[in-house]
Design a protein around this motif. Structure first.
Motif: not given
Length: 404
Positions: A312, A383, A386-387, A301-302, A305
Motif C-alpha cells: 500500500i 479504483f 480510491h485505494t 477493506v482497510y 490494505l
C-alpha cells in the motif's frame, strides 16, 4: 411455655408468620420464639450469646438468597402474633402492670434481635457481592481473552445468563470519561436493552476503562437493536461509518464511540468478535473516523490494505506523490479525492460538503488527472486512486509516515 400445648402454639405462630412473609421457611426463625418467650416471662433482656445466634441466622438467610424484607417480615410477624399467647397478656385482667412490663421487655428484645439479624444479613451480602463481582470479572476476562479452558467458560456462561451455543457479537464503547464497575451506564444499558421484562440475554461489563456488551446476534436486526438502545443511553446514535453526519455529542459519559465485531458462535467466537471491535476502534482513530458506531464489517477493506503495508505504501508513493508539487501541497487535492469518493463520486455533493463551487471541484479533479495521470471518470483508474486514498489515510500521508 415449654409445655406440649405451648410448643404447639409456638408452631402455629411460626407457621402463620411464615405465611405472612410470603411462605418463607420457618427454619430461618431459629429459636426466636422460645428465646423471646423466656425473656418476657423472666423480665430480662436477651443475652449477648442469644443475640449472636440471630446474627448467624441473618448470615444464613443471606447466603440462602432470602430477601431482607421477607426475613424481617418473618420475625416481626411472629413477634406480634406471639404477643397474645404470652402468659402476661393472657393474665392481664389479674395483673395489668405485668402487661406493661412484658411489653417493654418484648419490644427491647425484638429490637435487639432484629438489629443483629439485619447486621448479620448485610455483612454476609457484602461478602457475597464482593465474591460475585470477582467471579464476574474473572469470567469476563476469560471470555474475552479466548482462554483455552473453553468448557469452563461455557459452563460459567450459563451463570451469567449467556447461552454461547448461538452467535454472539461484542460491542466495545470508548469514552472521554473512562467507565468503571461503579458506572451507572452498566445498569442503564442493561435496562434499556432488556426492556421492562428484563428477559433479554445480555452481559454488560467494563474492561480497561471501556464498556463491553456481549449479546446474541442471530441477524443484523438484533445487532442494530442493541446498538440503538445502548446508543440512547450513552449519547450516541447507531449509525454506520458510511453516514456523513456525525451525531455524537458530549453527554453524561463523555464523548463516546461504539466499535462492534462480527457475530460468531461459541466462546472463541466471542473473543474474536471482541478483538474485531477493538481493531475497528483503533482503525477508526487512525483514519479519523468520527462516526458514532464503527462496524468491523464495514472496515474489512482497510484491514486488507493494512495487512500489506509495503504494497500500500508503494501504491501511495506511485499515485499520490505527484500531488506534492501542487500549489498548496497535496492536502487540498487529497481531501477533494477523499470527499469525492465518500459521496459516491458525486461532484455536487462534494462541492456542498467542502463548501466549494462545483466548478472548483471539477478543476481540482482535472488537476489531479494532470499530475497523476489517473482519471476519476475511468472505473479502473478511479479504483486505483480510491485505494491509494484509503492507504494514505492509514499511513497518515503526507503529514506522517511518508512512503519512501
Amino acid at each position: 411455655m415449654a409445655t406440649q400445648d405451648g410448643g404447639a402454639r409456638l408452631d402455629t405462630v411460626a407457621g402463620l408468620a411464615a405465611s405472612d412473609a410470603g411462605g418463607l421457611d420457618v427454619v430461618f426463625l431459629g429459636n426466636f420464639l422460645d428465646v423471646l418467650t423466656d425473656a418476657v416471662n423472666a423480665g430480662v433482656p436477651l443475652r449477648r450469646q442469644q443475640l449472636r445466634a440471630f446474627r448467624a441466622q441473618g448470615d444464613a438467610a443471606a447466603r440462602a438468597g432470602v430477601a431482607l424484607r421477607a426475613l424481617l417480615d418473618l420475625y416481626l410477624s411472629s413477634a406480634w402474633r406471639l404477643w397474645r399467647e404470652l402468659p402476661a397478656v393472657t393474665a392481664a385482667a389479674d395483673n395489668p402492670a405485668g402487661v406493661v412490663t412484658a411489653g417493654e421487655v418484648m419490644l427491647r428484645a425484638v429490637d435487639d434481635a432484629v438489629a443483629e439479624l439485619a447486621e448479620g444479613f448485610q455483612l454476609a451480602r457484602r461478602t457475597l457481592v464482593r465474591a460475585e463481582v470477582l467471579a464476574r470479572r474473572e469470567f469476563v476476562d476469560d471470555l474475552l481473552s479466548g482462554t483455552s479452558d473453553v468448557a469452563g467458560v461455557l459452563g460459567r456462561a450459563q451463570t451469567f445468563g449467556l447461552d454461547l451455543s448461538s452467535p454472539h457479537a461484542v460491542a466495545v464503547v470508548t469514552s472521554s470519561k473512562p467507565f468503571t464497575d461503579a458506572s451507572s451506564a452498566i445498569g442503564l444499558v442493561e435496562r434499556s436493552v432488556q426492556g421492562s421484562k428484563g428477559d433479554a440475554e445480555l452481559l454488560v461489563a467494563t474492561k480497561q476503562g471501556r464498556l463491553i456488551l456481549v449479546f446474541p446476534a442471530p441477524d443484523r436486526e438484533a445487532v442494530e437493536y442493541v446498538l440503538t438502545r445502548a446508543g440512547r443511553v450513552l449519547g450516541t446514535s447507531a449509525r454506520t461509518p458510511t453516514d456523513s453526519v456525525d451525531l455524537r455529542r458530549d453527554g453524561e459519559y463523555g464523548r463516546t464511540q461504539i466499535g462492534v465485531g462480527r457475530p460468531r458462535g461459541g466462546a472463541a467466537g466471542v473473543a474474536a468478535s471482541y478483538r474485531e471491535a477493538l481493531d475497528a476502534l483503533e482503525l477508526a482513530a487512525a483514519l479519523g473516523l468520527d462516526t458514532p458506531v464503527v462496524d468491523a464489517r464495514d472496515l474489512l477493506v482497510y484491514r486488507v490494505l493494512i495487512s500489506d503495508r509495503a504494497a500500500i505504501a508503494d501504491l501511495v508513493d506511485t499515485l499520490l506523490t505527484p500531488l506534492l508539487v501542487a500549489r498548496g501541497g497535496a492536502g487540498p487535492l487529497l481531501e477533494t479525492l477523499q470527499v469525492y469518493f465518500d459521496t459516491g463520486a458525486n461532484s455536487a455533493s462534494t462541492a456542498r460538503r467542502m463548501h466549494l463551487s462545483v466548478r472548483a471541484v471539477t478543476y481540482r479533479l482535472s488537476r489531479i488527472h494532470d499530475l497523476t495521470g489517473q482519471d476519476v471518470g475511468n472505473p479502473v483508474e478511479a479504483f486505483a486512486l480510491h485505494t491509494a486514498v484509503l492507504g494514505a489515510r492509514l499511513l497518515d500521508w503526507p503529514g506522517g509516515r511518508v512512503p519512501s
